[in-house]
Design an enzyme around this catalytic site. Structure first.
Site, PDB file in Angstrom:
ATOM      1  N   ARG A 149      47.707  44.032  47.359  1.00  0.00           N
ATOM      2  CA  ARG A 149      47.189  43.049  48.159  1.00  0.00           C
ATOM      3  C   ARG A 149      48.229  41.961  48.330  1.00  0.00           C
ATOM      4  NH1 ARG A 149      42.523  45.180  45.568  1.00  0.00           N
ATOM      5  NH2 ARG A 149      43.235  44.032  43.475  1.00  0.00           N
ATOM      6  N   GLU A 185      43.454  46.560  29.711  1.00  0.00           N
ATOM      7  CA  GLU A 185      42.518  46.424  28.718  1.00  0.00           C
ATOM      8  C   GLU A 185      42.708  47.934  27.858  1.00  0.00           C
ATOM      9  OE1 GLU A 185      38.906  45.868  30.196  1.00  0.00           O
ATOM     10  OE2 GLU A 185      37.919  45.823  28.367  1.00  0.00           O
TER      11      GLU A 185
HETATM   12  C1  PRP Z   1      44.717  43.455  40.412  1.00  0.00           C
HETATM   13  C2  PRP Z   1      45.400  42.116  41.295  1.00  0.00           C
HETATM   14  C3  PRP Z   1      46.711  41.648  40.611  1.00  0.00           C
HETATM   15  C4  PRP Z   1      46.229  41.832  39.051  1.00  0.00           C
HETATM   16  C5  PRP Z   1      45.920  40.783  38.296  1.00  0.00           C
HETATM   17  O1  PRP Z   1      45.563  44.539  40.781  1.00  0.00           O
HETATM   18  O2  PRP Z   1      45.679  42.612  42.535  1.00  0.00           O
HETATM   19  O3  PRP Z   1      47.728  42.506  41.001  1.00  0.00           O
HETATM   20  O4  PRP Z   1      45.242  42.881  39.196  1.00  0.00           O
HETATM   21  O5  PRP Z   1      45.507  41.055  37.079  1.00  0.00           O
HETATM   22  P1  PRP Z   1      46.311  40.537  35.818  1.00  0.00           P
HETATM   23  O6  PRP Z   1      46.670  39.160  36.153  1.00  0.00           O
HETATM   24  O7  PRP Z   1      45.470  40.693  34.648  1.00  0.00           O
HETATM   25  O8  PRP Z   1      47.596  41.411  35.638  1.00  0.00           O
HETATM   26  P2  PRP Z   1      45.162  45.895  40.152  1.00  0.00           P
HETATM   27  O9  PRP Z   1      46.007  46.018  38.835  1.00  0.00           O
HETATM   28  O10 PRP Z   1      43.570  46.122  39.984  1.00  0.00           O
HETATM   29  O11 PRP Z   1      45.821  46.874  41.084  1.00  0.00           O
HETATM   30  P3  PRP Z   1      45.685  47.362  42.689  1.00  0.00           P
HETATM   31  O12 PRP Z   1      46.271  46.174  43.566  1.00  0.00           O
HETATM   32  O13 PRP Z   1      46.236  48.703  43.032  1.00  0.00           O
HETATM   33  O14 PRP Z   1      44.046  47.350  42.948  1.00  0.00           O
HETATM   34  N1  HPA Z   2      40.154  40.999  42.249  1.00  0.00           N
HETATM   35  C1  HPA Z   2      41.062  41.271  42.381  1.00  0.00           C
HETATM   36  N2  HPA Z   2      42.024  41.720  41.380  1.00  0.00           N
HETATM   37  C2  HPA Z   2      41.516  41.524  40.283  1.00  0.00           C
HETATM   38  C3  HPA Z   2      40.476  40.813  39.781  1.00  0.00           C
HETATM   39  C4  HPA Z   2      39.618  40.513  41.201  1.00  0.00           C
HETATM   40  O1  HPA Z   2      38.446  40.015  40.665  1.00  0.00           O
HETATM   41  N3  HPA Z   2      40.157  40.876  38.401  1.00  0.00           N
HETATM   42  C5  HPA Z   2      41.365  41.432  38.144  1.00  0.00           C
HETATM   43  N4  HPA Z   2      42.180  41.824  39.041  1.00  0.00           N
END
Ligand code: PRP
Ligand code: HPA
Length: 176
Positions: free
Chosen positions: A63, A100
């Site tokens: 994102r 986690e």
């Molecule tokens: C989510 C979010 C951040 C990260 C935040 O992405 O978009 O990149 O987690 O979490 P943190 O601060 O604990 O590191 P995710 O790892 O779920 O991957 P995605 O973008 O592929 O959904």
């Molecule tokens: N939204 C998007 N990314 C995330 C979240 C959430 O709530 N928690 C941890 N990664």
């Protein structure tokens, strides 16, 4: 008429029990889908960073790509991706971070940043901060000066934004 930050905050969708029971997922797809909140969001970042000395925007998979690329374009800067492992085709550097259960890693192309370049790092959300910290380490290994780590949403109760600050980085989030 509510202020822009409140408008964005009200449009973010909270999805209970996703991806697992007890977790409330902060979903920004609703912000992107609504033309007013999408524009106001990007404009808040433009307002903060326009005129600052920056060379590049680095956005985190997935994102962070969406907001980071539009922001880079608006600021007349280049955009570089910080990708999940195994997706980039050229020479890469990697940094691990803990989830986690187990570890994950992010990668950048070795030639995506030149030493001394001033880089804004951006993602959608800071939870534990592990992802942004790993991305910042990558950028720093490539010689970048990480001017700030930015996100739309902070989850302060998880301590991530504090951890990123404790690493010496400046942090900006639009809302929590
Ligand atoms: C989510 C979010 C951040 C990260 C935040 O992405 O978009 O990149 O987690 O979490 P943190 O601060 O604990 O590191 P995710 O790892 O779920 O991957 P995605 O973008 O592929 O959904
Ligand atoms: N939204 C998007 N990314 C995330 C979240 C959430 O709530 N928690 C941890 N990664």
């Amino acid at each position: 008429q509510i202020d822009p930050t409140q408008y964005i905050r009200q449009i973010i969708r909270n999805v209970p029990d996703w991806p697992k029971p007890g977790v409330t997922f902060r979903d920004i797809t609703t912000v992107l889908q609504d033309p007013r909140s999408f524009r106001v969001l990007i404009d808040l970042f433009v307002y903060r960073y326009m005129g600052q000395k920056l060379d590049l925007v680095a956005g985190v998979d997935a994102r962070g790509f969406i907001v980071g690329s539009v922001l880079a374009y608006e600021l007349n800067l280049g955009f570089v991706p910080v990708r999940k492992k195994g997706k980039l085709p050229f020479n890469t550097v990697a940094e691990e971070y803990s989830l986690e259960y187990g570890n994950a890693s992010v990668e950048m192309h070795t030639d995506s940043v030149r030493p001394g370049q001033r880089v804004l790092l951006i993602d959608d959300l800071i939870a534990t901060g592990g992802t942004l910290l790993a991305a910042a380490r990558l950028l720093q290994r490539l010689g970048a000066n990480v001017v700030e780590a930015a996100a739309i949403i902070d989850l302060p109760e998880l301590g991530g934004s504090q951890a990123v600050k404790d690493s010496g980085l400046s942090v900006y989030t639009v809302c929590s």
